[in-house]
Motif scaffolding. Sequence first.
Motif: not given
Length: 349
Positions: A33-36, A185-187, A266-269, A277-278
Motif C-alpha cells: 500500500l505504501a508503494a502504491s 493485519s489492518h493496513p 499518518i501517511v497511510r491515513a 487506497t481501500d
Amino acid sequence: MPMWSIQQTATCGISSGRRAARLLAGLMLGLCLAASAHAAAAGGQPLRILYLSQSVGFVHDTVRRPDGGLASSEIALQAMARDSGAFSIELSQDARELTVNRLADIDVLIFSTTGALPIDRETWTAIVAWVESGRGGFVGIHSAADTALDFEGGEEAWTSFLGGRFDGHPWTQGAAIRLANLEPSHPLAAMWPDGTAYAEEIYQYVGFDPDRVRVLQTLDMSAGPLRRPYPVPVTWIRQMGQGRLFYTNLGHTPSTWEDPRFRDQIVRAITWTGGRTDVPASPNPEVQDIAAIAAFVAAEGLTPSRTPADSATIADEIRPLQSIHPEKQDGDSSAWDAARARVRAVLQK
C-alpha cells in the motif's frame, strides 16, 4: 496466552501459525500500500492537504511555533509529504482561512486542534457535506478530540462528527502504556504490532459509539502502572457516506511525530481518506465488545473459566464504568464498586 488477550480475540481462535502468517501478510500488504501510494502520487497529482493546528485552548508543544519558525508537527508533515510523494501540504493556524470556497482546492483536512474553533455553522455544514460526498477526507490527530466549534451546538456537532470527545487523560504525558492492536493485519494499524510498549498521553472519551466506528487500537489494560476496567480506544476509522475519517489519540509529544511507525500510519491515513487506497472500514462492535471484557478482566485480575454467551450485554455494563469512576464522583466509590461487583459476578459464574 491469557484467555482474554486482544491478539487472541482479534484472530477468533486461529492457531499461532496462522496468526503469524496473517501478521506477515498484513505487513506485506502495508508495504504494498505504501508503494502504491507513492506510485499513485508519482503517476498523478499528489493529494492536497490542509493541516490546521490552531489552539483556542491548551497549546501543545507539537503545534507551538517558535518565533519565525514552524511547529514540530508542521515540520514532520512536510517531511512526510516529501518522503512519500503522496501529498502536498499547506499549513494554517487560523480556522477562519478554511472557507467554503477553499474546500474546492483541498483533498484532505488534518486537524490537531484544541478549543472552540472559529468555524461558523454554514462553513461546518459545508465541510461535513464535502466529506460525506467523498470529495474530501478528514484526519484527526490527538487533541482533535479536545476540540469544538464556535456556534451553539458546536461541541455536540464536533463530537458526532469525530466519534468521541475528550473526557480527561488519566494517562498523562509520558505515561508507560501498551497498545493493543485489535486488527494486526489492518493496513492502517499493521505498523503497530499488538503489545507495543509506548509512552504517551492518552485520552478517554464521552459520546463514543462503538456501532459507528471501526476501532483499530486500544489501551492494553494488562500492562502499565495505571489500569482501568473499561475500554479506551486509541485509533478508529469510519466511513461517512462516500467519505472517510481517521482519528488517532497518538501525537501528543514531538517524539511521537518523529516515530517512523506514527509517520507511516499518518501517511497511510492520508492516502486512505484521500481515496487513493481501500481498507476494511465497517464498524466492528463485536471486536470492541470482546476488547471491553478483556480490559475489565485484565484490570480486575480475573481468570474467567469460559467465554461469556452475550459479550455485547456485558460490554454495555462495562463501558459506563468510566463515567462513575471515583475521580468523577468527588471520591465517592459506591456506584463504582457496585457496578464492578455486578460485572465480576457475571464473568465468574
